[in-house]
Design a protein around this motif. Structure first.
Motif, PDB file in Angstrom:
ATOM      1  N   TRP A  71       0.833  -1.208   0.000  1.00  0.00           N
ATOM      2  CA  TRP A  71       0.000   0.000   0.000  1.00  0.00           C
ATOM      3  C   TRP A  71       0.868   1.259   0.000  1.00  0.00           C
ATOM      4  N   THR A  72       1.861   1.282   0.868  1.00  0.00           N
ATOM      5  CA  THR A  72       2.719   2.471   0.984  1.00  0.00           C
ATOM      6  C   THR A  72       3.365   2.810  -0.353  1.00  0.00           C
ATOM      7  N   VAL A  75       0.786   3.806  -3.094  1.00  0.00           N
ATOM      8  CA  VAL A  75       0.285   5.168  -2.866  1.00  0.00           C
ATOM      9  C   VAL A  75       1.343   6.193  -3.276  1.00  0.00           C
ATOM     10  N   LEU A  76       2.595   5.956  -2.883  1.00  0.00           N
ATOM     11  CA  LEU A  76       3.676   6.861  -3.315  1.00  0.00           C
ATOM     12  C   LEU A  76       3.790   6.891  -4.841  1.00  0.00           C
ATOM     13  N   SER A  77       3.668   5.725  -5.464  1.00  0.00           N
ATOM     14  CA  SER A  77       3.695   5.656  -6.929  1.00  0.00           C
ATOM     15  C   SER A  77       2.533   6.431  -7.528  1.00  0.00           C
ATOM     16  N   GLY A  78       1.368   6.341  -6.893  1.00  0.00           N
ATOM     17  CA  GLY A  78       0.202   7.096  -7.365  1.00  0.00           C
ATOM     18  C   GLY A  78       0.426   8.600  -7.293  1.00  0.00           C
ATOM     19  N   PHE A  79       1.006   9.051  -6.183  1.00  0.00           N
ATOM     20  CA  PHE A  79       1.317  10.484  -6.071  1.00  0.00           C
ATOM     21  C   PHE A  79       2.324  10.913  -7.137  1.00  0.00           C
TER      22      PHE A  79
END
Length: 145
Positions: A71-72, A75-79
């Motif tokens: 998840w971490t 999510v960082l990849s998404g940002f």
């Protein structure tokens, strides 16, 4: 044919083809709207498309089954993806697609460097020569001479 579709090279080449179309379609699409709205519309389409694929292929899994580490980093990849897309669409709004897309591909060089620095990947001298050639190509493609 089955082995071709199962290879990473096939999918990477398909990605490059779709990325090229993305630049052309986006350049036309961003013409009469803000680059941020254009990015939002694109993101909604992607969300619907990938959601449909997950459901149609039975790949959906409960969010709780995904580890915290996964998840971490996702999510960082998404940002990072969101920031990249916002910057890319802003650049397309302001510049020529034929210059914006190659400059954006400096990411290839950064991935090589980050892969070595952060992931412990190893590149040969021959590979580094390729990285240098990509850099030279970006300079040649983006220069106004």
């Amino acid at each position: 044919m089955k082995s071709l579709v199962a290879s990473w090279q096939f999918w990477a080449l398909m990605s490059a083809c779709f990325a090229a179309l993305t630049a052309i379609f986006a350049k036309v699409g961003v013409e009469n709207v803000s680059s941020d709205l254009a990015t939002f519309i694109r993101t909604v389409v992607i969300l619907a498309m990938v959601g449909g694929i997950l459901v149609a292929t039975g790949q959906w899994q409960p969010p709780g089954s995904v580890s915290g580490r996964t998840w971490t980093f996702l999510v960082l990849s998404g940002f990072a993806t969101g920031a990249s897309w916002l910057c890319y669409f802003r650049a397309l709004k302001l510049g020529d697609a034929a210059r914006v897309a190659p400059l954006d591909k400096l990411s290839v060089i950064l991935v090589a460097v980050f892969g070595v620095l952060f992931l412990g990947e190893r590149l040969s001298l021959f590979n580094w020569l390729g990285v240098a050639m990509i850099a030279a190509g970006v300079v040649l493609l983006t220069a106004r001479l």
